[in-house]
Design an enzyme around this catalytic site. Structure first.
Site, PDB file in Angstrom:
ATOM      1  N   HIS A   8      24.374  53.221  41.655  1.00 55.12           N
ATOM      2  CA  HIS A   8      25.027  53.005  42.953  1.00 55.12           C
ATOM      3  C   HIS A   8      24.370  53.868  44.011  1.00 55.12           C
ATOM      4  CE1 HIS A   8      27.946  50.487  41.153  1.00 55.12           C
ATOM      5  NE2 HIS A   8      28.451  51.430  40.394  1.00 55.12           N
TER       6      HIS A   8
ATOM      7  N   HIS B  33      26.440  50.733  32.810  1.00 59.81           N
ATOM      8  CA  HIS B  33      27.874  50.405  32.812  1.00 59.81           C
ATOM      9  C   HIS B  33      28.279  49.512  31.642  1.00 59.81           C
ATOM     10  CE1 HIS B  33      27.488  51.159  37.292  1.00 59.81           C
ATOM     11  NE2 HIS B  33      28.394  52.008  36.894  1.00 59.81           N
TER      12      HIS B  33
ATOM     13  N   CYS C 208      25.140  53.077  28.567  1.00 59.28           N
ATOM     14  CA  CYS C 208      25.308  54.489  28.226  1.00 59.28           C
ATOM     15  C   CYS C 208      26.069  54.614  26.894  1.00 59.28           C
ATOM     16  CB  CYS C 208      26.101  55.188  29.337  1.00 59.28           C
ATOM     17  SG  CYS C 208      26.487  56.897  28.938  1.00 59.28           S
TER      18      CYS C 208
ATOM     19  N   GLU D 172      31.985  48.182  35.000  1.00 58.50           N
ATOM     20  CA  GLU D 172      32.295  48.761  33.683  1.00 58.50           C
ATOM     21  C   GLU D 172      33.643  48.232  33.163  1.00 58.50           C
ATOM     22  OE1 GLU D 172      32.211  53.116  33.294  1.00 58.50           O
ATOM     23  OE2 GLU D 172      33.723  52.877  31.729  1.00 58.50           O
TER      24      GLU D 172
ATOM     25  N   ASN E 186      32.600  57.004  40.965  1.00 51.15           N
ATOM     26  CA  ASN E 186      32.786  58.431  40.658  1.00 51.15           C
ATOM     27  C   ASN E 186      32.587  59.293  41.897  1.00 51.15           C
ATOM     28  OD1 ASN E 186      30.092  60.069  40.310  1.00 51.15           O
ATOM     29  ND2 ASN E 186      29.667  57.999  39.597  1.00 51.15           N
TER      30      ASN E 186
HETATM   31  S1  SF4 Z   1      29.004  58.488  34.319  1.00 50.15           S
HETATM   32 FE1  SF4 Z   1      29.335  59.030  32.180  1.00 50.15          FE
HETATM   33  S2  SF4 Z   1      29.575  57.080  31.109  1.00 50.15           S
HETATM   34 FE2  SF4 Z   1      28.680  56.614  33.109  1.00 50.15          FE
HETATM   35  S3  SF4 Z   1      26.491  56.576  32.726  1.00 50.15           S
HETATM   36 FE3  SF4 Z   1      27.001  58.675  33.361  1.00 50.15          FE
HETATM   37  S4  SF4 Z   1      27.373  59.775  31.425  1.00 50.15           S
HETATM   38 FE4  SF4 Z   1      27.432  57.612  30.974  1.00 50.15          FE
END
Ligand code: SF4
Length: 281
Positions: free
Chosen positions: A29, A61, A83, A113, A208
């Protein structure tokens, strides 16, 4: 940048050097990184039908089995950059399903995700607020997982709400919030408590990063979400401010370094203009 996103970018670059590749959805992103990857030959598409390259890549994701099957049916090579911590969330959800729990996903409806976690399910609840909990119907057993980038305190709070609303039901939480998210959220709390201003760097559509902004706002009134140094504004700061910087998991170091440098230049400007104003009085 978290290891999951970093590894996905490395894989996309390495693949593009060997064969033509299209990533399904946004690999990261962050517009700056996406443009850089495009210059290196990586292509992007929303659906497998649009892909004209030799290979298709699934992002960090992850994806549902339905989406993976659709990609494979194109006859192209499918490369998964999912991931491992998203794989873990898929596995935990599957375990809850086979043991008879009604699936509950704490996360952002429509986020890629969350789509990957839910698209194969016959039924599930996706919740993000207390209102969502209030609208749920009773089931004997609820199995709860979370989108990996959700704040852990929200996950615990909503799980407790679920227990209070359905006291006769069994509510089992599998904590699938990833460690990089937990560490970053805690670091953001510590930072925001010490600062007058916090600058959060990350894509405008990065979940996030938006969560980091909300977390910082609980401890600091002046929080600014930017995508790059170009968006910094001088009037956000005054000479005595302690300024904190944090960044979402998909923000590369070179963008963070650019913001640090720009803030250092601003610091000199803000300080000298304050000194000039003091002298004028
Ligand atoms: S935020 Fe967490 S789950 Fe998502 S890609 Fe990064 S380490 Fe992996």
């Amino acid at each position: 940048m978290c290891f999951g996103v970093r590894d996905a970018i490395t894989l996309a670059r390495r693949t593009a050097a060997q064969q033509s590749v299209t990533v399904l959805g946004q690999l990261v992103h962050n517009q700056g990184v996406l443009e850089q990857l495009h210059r290196e030959g990586v292509r992007f598409a929303e659906s497998p039908d649009e892909v004209r390259t030799d290979a298709i890549m699934i992002t960090a994701h992850g994806a549902s089995d339905k989406r993976l099957t659709a990609a494979r049916l194109t006859g192209k090579k499918v490369i998964e950059a999912t991931c491992p911590l998203v794989h873990y969330a898929h596995r935990e959800l599957r375990m809850l399903l086979v043991t008879g729990y009604h699936p509950v996903i704490i996360g952002q409806r429509g986020h890629v995700e969350v789509n990957g976690l839910t698209e194969d399910l016959d039924e599930c609840d996706i919740i993000l607020t207390e209102d969502d909990v209030a609208q749920m119907i009773e089931r004997p057993k609820f199995g709860v997982v979370a989108q990996t980038t959700q704040p852990i305190d929200r996950v615990r709070r909503l799980t407790d709400s679920l227990r209070r609303r359905f006291p006769k039901s069994e509510v089992l939480l599998q904590d699938t919030v990833c460690r990089p998210t937990k560490e970053r959220q805690q670091a953001a709390v510590d930072l925001a408590q010490q600062c007058e201003v916090v600058v959060v760097i990350g894509g405008s559509n990065s979940n996030n990063t938006r969560e980091l902004v909300q977390t910082c706002l609980k401890h600091c009134k002046r929080v600014h979400h930017i995508q790059s140094s170009a968006q910094l504004e001088e009037n956000w700061f005054s000479a005595d401010d302690i300024v904190g910087i944090t960044a979402g998991t998909s923000t590369p170091d070179w963008i963070i370094d650019g913001v640090v440098q720009a803030l250092k230049s601003l610091e000199q400007k803000v300080t000298s203009s304050t000194e000039l104003a003091a002298a004028a009085h």
